[in-house]
Design a protein around this motif. Structure first.
Motif, PDB file in Angstrom:
ATOM      1  N   SER A   1      46.549  49.071  41.488  1.00  0.00           N
ATOM      2  CA  SER A   1      46.768  49.513  40.108  1.00  0.00           C
ATOM      3  C   SER A   1      47.306  50.937  40.116  1.00  0.00           C
TER       4      SER A   1
ATOM      5  N   GLY B   1      48.136  39.673  39.122  1.00  0.00           N
ATOM      6  CA  GLY B   1      48.215  40.983  38.504  1.00  0.00           C
ATOM      7  C   GLY B   1      49.332  41.038  37.484  1.00  0.00           C
TER       8      GLY B   1
ATOM      9  N   GLN C   1      48.979  46.699  37.402  1.00  0.00           N
ATOM     10  CA  GLN C   1      47.555  46.403  37.207  1.00  0.00           C
ATOM     11  C   GLN C   1      47.129  45.262  38.120  1.00  0.00           C
ATOM     12  N   ASP C   2      46.243  45.575  39.069  1.00  0.00           N
ATOM     13  CA  ASP C   2      45.626  44.566  39.942  1.00  0.00           C
ATOM     14  C   ASP C   2      46.643  43.664  40.631  1.00  0.00           C
TER      15      ASP C   2
ATOM     16  N   THR D   1      53.542  50.356  34.439  1.00  0.00           N
ATOM     17  CA  THR D   1      52.119  50.052  34.591  1.00  0.00           C
ATOM     18  C   THR D   1      51.956  48.925  35.603  1.00  0.00           C
TER      19      THR D   1
END
Length: 334
Positions: A22, A57, A6-7, A4
């Motif tokens: 992302s 992030g 994310q940002d 994962t």
């Protein structure tokens, strides 16, 4: 286990290489990061590998937060474009190196090496040194070495770009086959659209440090969302609303109301041609591609590209008419 992102953002001084990226990579997925040089795809791969820090992030593998885990403890396999084999070690020693430094027993290392050499189809080369191998064979060794440690994630940084066209095509098939059999989530960086289209479960098309579109190869080819994706993945004829209406008024029937969708992307195979003495377009160039011909035609002071089956009907200078289905093409953001 899945990855994962994310940002995630990354700066090099004042230059921002990644802008809030992302992405999810599933447990068995083969994902291609596709884009031109400088788009941020290699920077993102190096961040995932732990070879480059990031500024903001989150990055997780399953439940593990990777920010605090350095590269050698992430348990990822990495294959670079340059092979990076140890020249003073045999093929078998190169493949088993990662297991040796993890202090595996000798007999277990030998068994793992034999299994991997069978997997990448060259068990007879165990005693050779890298300089005695072809480029394709060296890349197979690099892949086997990355797989030897049973990685949680396999990272490939343009692994085929140094190979000739025929070997590159063979290696695409072999890498994909091995990945499917082992079920290892894999991320590959490439600027070659054909590699991405033929190998990936999911393509991440990047531009200027941002993700333009994520989808299956079929989605990116058949339903691009932006002008950049339509132009970078395959060949597109990009027409504004007025030009599309001149080509065929029926093409406007499926134009969305969204004001951002301003251009119609027509793939070459969606522009049919037929010989016609008083046709509105003229054949300017014909490129023979084996089973098809790519034909560039001049029409209303612009060039359109069509692809048709090779049947000898067309010659440079011929007048032609268009045959286009009303629902052809995809409207994209300019």
């Amino acid at each position: 286990m899945h990855l994962t992102i994310q940002d995630v953002s990354k700066f090099f001084g004042e230059f921002q290489a990644l802008h809030n990226v992302s992405l999810e990579v599933g447990s068995n997925e083969f994902v291609c990061l596709l884009g031109p040089s400088g788009c941020g795809k290699t920077t993102l791969l190096r961040i995932i590998a732990g070879l480059e820090p990031f500024d903001s992030g989150t990055l997780r593998m399953g439940e593990r937060d990777l920010r605090e885990i350095d590269a050698q403890h992430r348990g990822f396999g990495i294959v670079f474009q340059s092979y990076s084999l140890f020249p003073n070690m045999t093929v078998a020693e190169n493949i088993g190196y990662g297991l040796k430094i993890r202090k595996w027993p000798r007999d277990e290392i030998d068994a793992q090496v034999r299994e991997l050499m069978e997997l990448v189809r060259f068990p007879e080369l165990a005693a050779r040194y890298p300089h005695e191998l072809s480029g394709g064979q060296q890349q197979r060794v690099a892949i086997a070495r990355a797989l030897a440690v049973d990685p949680a994630l396999l990272l490939l940084d343009e692994p085929l770009s140094a190979l000739d066209a025929r070997v590159r095509a063979e290696m695409r098939t072999e890498i994909r086959d091995v990945q499917r059999r082992l079920g290892i989530p894999t991320i590959m960086v490439t600027h070659d659209q054909e590699e991405a289209l033929t190998m990936a479960d999911k393509i991440v098309c990047m531009k200027d440090g941002r993700i333009e579109q994520v989808g299956t190869p079929q989605e990116l080819y058949s339903a691009p969302q932006t002008r950049f994706v339509a132009d970078f993945v395959g060949i597109s004829n990009l027409l504004d609303e007025q030009t599309a209406a001149q080509l065929s008024p029926h093409l406007l029937a499926h134009k969305p109301e969204d004001a951002e969708t301003q251009l119609l992307a027509l793939r070459p195979e969606q522009i049919g041609l037929r010989p016609e003495g008083d046709g509105e377009a003229t054949v300017a160039q014909i490129t023979f591609l084996g089973n098809i011909s790519r034909i560039t035609v001049e029409w209303r002071d612009q060039h359109l590209v069509s692809e048709v089956h090779c049947d000898g009907r067309f010659q440079a200078g011929d007048r032609v008419a268009f045959e286009i289905q009303p629902d052809a093409g995809t409207w994209v953001r300019a």
